[in-house]
Design a protein around this motif. Structure first.
Motif, mmCIF file in Angstrom:
data_model
loop_
_atom_site.group_PDB
_atom_site.id
_atom_site.type_symbol
_atom_site.label_atom_id
_atom_site.label_comp_id
_atom_site.label_asym_id
_atom_site.label_seq_id
_atom_site.Cartn_x
_atom_site.Cartn_y
_atom_site.Cartn_z
ATOM 1 N N ASN A 78 0.675 -1.391 -0.099
ATOM 2 C CA ASN A 78 -0.069 -0.040 -0.010
ATOM 3 C C ASN A 78 0.952 1.341 -0.048
ATOM 4 O OD1 ASN A 78 -2.312 -1.702 0.147
ATOM 5 N ND2 ASN A 78 -2.080 -1.683 2.469
ATOM 6 N N GLU A 79 0.228 2.172 -0.480
ATOM 7 C CA GLU A 79 0.938 3.747 -0.444
ATOM 8 C C GLU A 79 0.211 4.243 0.679
ATOM 9 O OE1 GLU A 79 1.516 7.724 -2.999
ATOM 10 O OE2 GLU A 79 0.424 6.179 -3.931
ATOM 11 N N ILE A 80 1.047 4.673 1.898
ATOM 12 C CA ILE A 80 0.622 5.251 3.035
ATOM 13 C C ILE A 80 0.523 6.814 3.111
ATOM 14 C CG2 ILE A 80 0.503 4.862 5.592
ATOM 15 C CD1 ILE A 80 -0.415 2.395 3.885
ATOM 16 N N PHE A 81 -0.325 7.410 3.336
ATOM 17 C CA PHE A 81 -0.489 8.721 3.662
ATOM 18 C C PHE A 81 -0.774 8.953 5.008
ATOM 19 C CE2 PHE A 81 -1.321 8.512 -0.833
ATOM 20 C CZ PHE A 81 -0.839 9.573 -1.452
ATOM 21 N N PHE A 82 -0.164 9.839 5.747
ATOM 22 C CA PHE A 82 -0.444 9.660 7.339
ATOM 23 C C PHE A 82 -0.722 11.328 7.509
ATOM 24 C CE2 PHE A 82 1.056 10.316 11.549
ATOM 25 C CZ PHE A 82 0.494 9.383 12.312
ATOM 26 N N VAL A 83 -1.891 11.407 7.937
ATOM 27 C CA VAL A 83 -2.353 12.946 8.013
ATOM 28 C C VAL A 83 -2.229 13.065 9.544
ATOM 29 C CG1 VAL A 83 -4.243 14.288 7.999
ATOM 30 C CG2 VAL A 83 -3.808 12.768 6.101
ATOM 31 N N ALA A 84 -1.541 13.790 10.105
ATOM 32 C CA ALA A 84 -1.293 14.294 11.537
ATOM 33 C C ALA A 84 -2.106 15.669 11.752
ATOM 34 C CB ALA A 84 0.076 14.500 11.731
ATOM 35 N N TRP A 89 3.482 25.569 13.217
ATOM 36 C CA TRP A 89 1.942 25.625 12.735
ATOM 37 C C TRP A 89 1.609 25.627 11.124
ATOM 38 C CZ3 TRP A 89 0.948 30.547 16.238
ATOM 39 C CH2 TRP A 89 0.832 30.011 17.453
ATOM 40 N N GLY A 90 0.628 25.242 10.751
ATOM 41 C CA GLY A 90 0.127 25.122 9.361
ATOM 42 C C GLY A 90 0.419 23.904 8.721
ATOM 43 N N THR A 91 0.282 23.629 7.423
ATOM 44 C CA THR A 91 0.399 22.328 6.814
ATOM 45 C C THR A 91 1.659 22.333 6.263
ATOM 46 O OG1 THR A 91 -1.955 22.484 6.293
ATOM 47 C CG2 THR A 91 -0.733 20.824 5.044
ATOM 48 N N HIS A 92 2.401 20.953 6.419
ATOM 49 C CA HIS A 92 3.692 20.723 6.142
ATOM 50 C C HIS A 92 3.763 19.253 5.514
ATOM 51 C CE1 HIS A 92 4.734 24.211 8.352
ATOM 52 N NE2 HIS A 92 4.164 23.771 9.270
ATOM 53 N N GLU A 93 4.188 18.951 4.293
ATOM 54 C CA GLU A 93 4.359 17.605 3.700
ATOM 55 C C GLU A 93 5.849 17.225 3.632
ATOM 56 O OE1 GLU A 93 1.895 16.030 -0.030
ATOM 57 O OE2 GLU A 93 1.608 18.103 0.574
ATOM 58 N N TYR A 94 5.802 15.984 4.047
ATOM 59 C CA TYR A 94 7.255 15.256 3.805
ATOM 60 C C TYR A 94 7.326 13.849 3.951
ATOM 61 C CZ TYR A 94 6.697 15.253 8.957
ATOM 62 O OH TYR A 94 6.105 14.971 10.097
ATOM 63 N N TYR A 95 8.310 13.173 3.583
ATOM 64 C CA TYR A 95 8.478 11.783 3.519
ATOM 65 C C TYR A 95 9.260 11.259 4.900
ATOM 66 C CZ TYR A 95 6.091 11.273 -1.021
ATOM 67 O OH TYR A 95 5.385 11.493 -2.262
ATOM 68 N N LYS A 96 8.884 10.132 5.558
ATOM 69 C CA LYS A 96 9.590 9.754 6.520
ATOM 70 C C LYS A 96 9.247 8.297 6.792
ATOM 71 C CE LYS A 96 10.531 10.668 11.517
ATOM 72 N NZ LYS A 96 10.088 11.599 12.653
ATOM 73 N N ASP A 97 10.158 7.546 6.843
ATOM 74 C CA ASP A 97 10.031 5.871 7.189
ATOM 75 C C ASP A 97 9.341 5.313 6.062
ATOM 76 O OD1 ASP A 97 11.585 6.138 9.714
ATOM 77 O OD2 ASP A 97 9.792 6.968 10.686
ATOM 78 N N VAL A 109 -3.009 23.134 13.920
ATOM 79 C CA VAL A 109 -3.758 24.168 13.994
ATOM 80 C C VAL A 109 -3.861 24.475 15.623
ATOM 81 C CG1 VAL A 109 -6.060 25.256 13.663
ATOM 82 C CG2 VAL A 109 -5.070 23.519 12.100
ATOM 83 N N PRO A 110 -3.375 25.816 15.984
ATOM 84 C CA PRO A 110 -3.437 25.718 17.622
ATOM 85 C C PRO A 110 -4.757 26.230 18.001
ATOM 86 C CG PRO A 110 -2.496 27.909 16.167
ATOM 87 C CD PRO A 110 -2.723 26.511 15.293
ATOM 88 N N LEU A 111 -5.592 25.207 18.400
ATOM 89 C CA LEU A 111 -6.947 25.439 18.960
ATOM 90 C C LEU A 111 -7.161 25.202 20.532
ATOM 91 C CD1 LEU A 111 -9.186 23.747 16.288
ATOM 92 C CD2 LEU A 111 -8.627 26.181 16.555
ATOM 93 N N GLY A 112 -6.738 24.068 20.892
ATOM 94 C CA GLY A 112 -6.999 23.848 22.406
ATOM 95 C C GLY A 112 -8.234 23.985 22.914
ATOM 96 N N ARG A 113 -8.835 24.499 23.771
ATOM 97 C CA ARG A 113 -9.948 24.390 24.636
ATOM 98 C C ARG A 113 -10.816 25.505 23.842
ATOM 99 N NH1 ARG A 113 -9.370 23.486 30.992
ATOM 100 N NH2 ARG A 113 -8.167 21.792 31.039
ATOM 101 N N VAL A 114 -11.455 25.155 22.811
ATOM 102 C CA VAL A 114 -12.665 25.909 22.093
ATOM 103 C C VAL A 114 -13.612 24.837 22.095
ATOM 104 C CG1 VAL A 114 -10.859 27.025 20.715
ATOM 105 C CG2 VAL A 114 -12.181 25.100 19.892
ATOM 106 N N PRO A 115 -14.855 25.803 21.759
ATOM 107 C CA PRO A 115 -16.321 25.030 21.926
ATOM 108 C C PRO A 115 -16.084 23.900 21.009
ATOM 109 C CG PRO A 115 -16.702 27.205 21.873
ATOM 110 C CD PRO A 115 -15.115 27.102 21.809
#
Length: 382
Positions: free
Chosen positions: A35-41, A53-61, A70-76
């Motif tokens: 399989n080709e694996i995409f890992f969305v963190a 912060w933001g969206t970053h794309e790279y290959y690892k392992d 996205v810095p949200l933390g305690r929001v509704p």
């Protein structure tokens, strides 16, 4: 197949355990399947949790990583959900530009729900793996009950990391659940035939109320009141001061060694010095640290708390009632008096057969194939 795994985040030097279960699985799937694996963190933690912060794309392992911070933390909750779903929609669209997504795999109830919403009307099968101890309760909070109702019935397949968790989900939501354990990266926990063992007992976990080190300290003081062996506790957390005071009150402060947070390699080295492993958790959906101890050939004492019942047995340790000081004391004494009866090499080999990356990756891949085939036959929408 092109597989998209949706995680809470990805391990980093600063936060080594963030998304660790999901990432270990992604690495194994990339290594042991075609399989080709995409890992969305998808990291929605507070601004106080440092990362770029933001969206970053790279290959690892061997994994194509898309990190969304996205810095949200305690929001509704509703706002949190809307932002997460919108971010995932964009990521799924981005991945789809280079080819069809065959299956989406969301880990933990929130990411399962976000994945289903983001893939709505796409006809992409969605698998949800549940790890959350919050879902292993008879009385769920309204938030988690609502998430369960919106998620489990719509998923093409629900996976639980332990049979106890699966039974509870089935009871609360009346859905069929497959049990597949977490992958445990055993590279740092190889069996050492030449380990020089003391009579010390080791325990590893966050110093939290749930891990219940208080009962372990009390039981250790009762079971071994005057011997020179030590209780080695690895981990950090808000209960440390209380536990130090308890060790003082029970008269064993000089025999309880608080090691703080250690690396996996350092934990492995400490396990090589110990006689056996013990942890008296109140609730556990799986229990990776037990598997790591068993991989080192250590018999274990575990409570019947949800996860360990799947793999702790008379050949590799002892199960005791959670919260039962009497049973914990009896279990500690039993392991000490019968330690030579345990075959350490056999204990380690059994772990390799059940929890190594290749073994679990093949189980998951077979589930993917079955799910895709089933979806193509019934045309179900999320």
């Amino acid at each position: 197949m092109r597989v998209v795994i949706v995680s809470r985040g990805i391990p980093s030097d600063r936060y080594k355990l963030q998304g660790i279960f999901e990432y270990d699985q992604a690495k194994a799937l990339a290594k042991y399947t075609d399989n080709e694996i995409f890992f969305v963190a998808l990291d929605l933690r507070s601004v106080r949790r440092w990362r770029k912060w933001g969206t970053h794309e790279y290959y690892k392992d061997g994994v194509h990583v898309i990190s969304v911070n996205v810095p949200l933390g305690r929001v509704p909750d509703r706002l949190l959900d809307r932002i997460a779903i919108r971010k995932l929609k964009r990521v799924f669209s981005r991945i789809s530009r280079s080819g069809k997504i065959d299956i989406i795999h969301g880990h933990f109830i929130e990411n399962g729900y976000y994945s289903l919403e983001a893939a709505k009307f796409s006809k992409i099968p969605v698998v949800v793996t549940e790890h959350r101890s919050d879902m292993n309760k008879k009385d769920l909070s309204q938030r988690f009950f609502d998430l369960g109702e919106r998620t489990y019935h719509r998923a093409d397949q629900v996976i639980a990391v332990s049979s106890a968790l699966g039974k509870m989900i089935k009871k609360n939501f009346d859905v069929d659940v497959e049990t597949i354990p977490n992958i445990v990266d055993l590279n740092d926990f190889e069996y050492n035939e030449n380990a020089m063992r003391s009579r010390d007992i080791i325990s590893v976990g966050s110093l939290s109320e749930n891990k219940n080190f208080a009962d372990l300290i009390r039981a250790f003081a009762i079971a071994f009141p005057s011997e020179q062996r030590k209780l080695i506790i690895v981990g950090s957390g808000e209960q440390k001061h209380n536990l130090e005071e308890l060790a003082e009150k029970t008269g064993i402060r000089d025999r309880v060694k608080f090691m703080g947070t250690l690396s996996r390699c350092e934990i492995s080295e400490e396990m090589d010095k110990a006689q056996f492993f013990a942890l008296t958790t109140k609730s556990e959906t799986f229990g990776v640290v037990f598997i790591e101890a068993l991989a080192k050939g250590l018999p274990v004492l575990a409570t019947r708390c949800g996860g360990p019942e799947d793999f702790v047995n008379s050949r590799n340790g002892v199960l005791v009632g959670k919260g039962s000081l009497e049973e914990i004391v009896r279990g500690l004494k039993y392991l000490d008096e019968n330690i030579e009866e345990f075959d350490r090499r056999e204990i380690a080999d059994d772990v390799e057969k059940s929890f190594a990356g290749e073994v679990v990756a093949k189980q998951i891949n077979q589930l993917y194939l079955t799910t895709v085939k089933k979806r193509s036959g019934n045309g179900k929408n999320n």
